[in-house]
Motif scaffolding. Structure first.
Motif, PDB file in Angstrom:
ATOM      1  N   VAL A 121       0.797  -1.282   0.179  1.00 13.49           N
ATOM      2  CA  VAL A 121       0.012   0.171   0.091  1.00 13.49           C
ATOM      3  C   VAL A 121       0.847   1.231   0.102  1.00 13.49           C
ATOM      4  O   VAL A 121       0.735   2.121  -0.867  1.00 13.49           O
ATOM      5  CB  VAL A 121      -0.938  -0.171   1.069  1.00 13.49           C
ATOM      6  N   LEU A 125       1.016   4.304  -2.922  1.00 11.42           N
ATOM      7  CA  LEU A 125       0.968   5.350  -2.514  1.00 11.42           C
ATOM      8  C   LEU A 125       1.967   6.407  -3.213  1.00 11.42           C
ATOM      9  O   LEU A 125       1.725   7.325  -3.572  1.00 11.42           O
ATOM     10  CB  LEU A 125       0.446   5.646  -1.086  1.00 11.42           C
ATOM     11  N   ARG A 126       3.389   5.775  -2.999  1.00 12.10           N
ATOM     12  CA  ARG A 126       4.490   6.684  -3.302  1.00 12.10           C
ATOM     13  C   ARG A 126       4.335   6.793  -4.698  1.00 12.10           C
ATOM     14  O   ARG A 126       4.709   7.745  -5.494  1.00 12.10           O
ATOM     15  CB  ARG A 126       5.682   5.655  -2.662  1.00 12.10           C
ATOM     16  N   LEU A 128       1.988   7.190  -6.615  1.00 14.03           N
ATOM     17  CA  LEU A 128       0.922   8.107  -7.413  1.00 14.03           C
ATOM     18  C   LEU A 128       1.670   9.619  -7.643  1.00 14.03           C
ATOM     19  O   LEU A 128       2.049  10.328  -7.633  1.00 14.03           O
ATOM     20  CB  LEU A 128      -0.210   8.121  -6.366  1.00 14.03           C
TER      21      LEU A 128
END
Length: 128
Positions: A121, A125-126, A128
């Motif tokens: 996760v 997220l990184r 993105l």
């Protein structure tokens, strides 16, 4: 009509403030509750409280019993009473020892995500 009390008047105290009591006086100097209480644990008053027992309680404890006629979390009880959480924990512990309230802890989380899932996760997220 209220007569002025004799003696020196303090600028920091007004008539609306009421009695000023230090938190440690409410707990008798104790800082730890007799039982471990979670802030999200629900407190519920006993169905019937003997009037003599009720009269022997401190005003804050009487108010706690009134407020907990419906289940109320420890944190919300502290907010309603405008008292420190530590003070409320000690006072609830005293009421629990006397059988005037019951405490219902929330169900614990039995499922904790795997570290690999959490890392995936974070990586997503990184990205993105």
């Amino acid at each position: 009509m209220r007569a002025e009390s004799p003696g020196p008047q303090h600028e920091w105290l007004d008539a609306d403030a009421g009695p000023v009591v230090r938190p440690y006086t409410l707990t008798g100097g104790r800082v730890r509750p007799s039982v471990c209480l979670d802030v999200v644990a629900f407190v519920l008053a006993a169905r019937a409280v003997d009037p003599a027992t009720r009269a022997a309680l401190h005003p804050e404890q009487r108010r706690m019993v009134e407020l907990t006629r419906r289940p109320l979390p420890v944190a919300e009880l502290a907010a309603e009473l405008d008292l420190a959480l530590g003070v409320v924990r000690v006072l609830v512990g005293d009421l629990l020892a006397r059988g005037l309230v019951s405490v219902h802890a929330p169900a614990g989380t039995t499922f904790l995500p795997d570290d690999n899932i959490l890392k995936a996760v974070v990586s997503g997220l990184r990205a993105l």
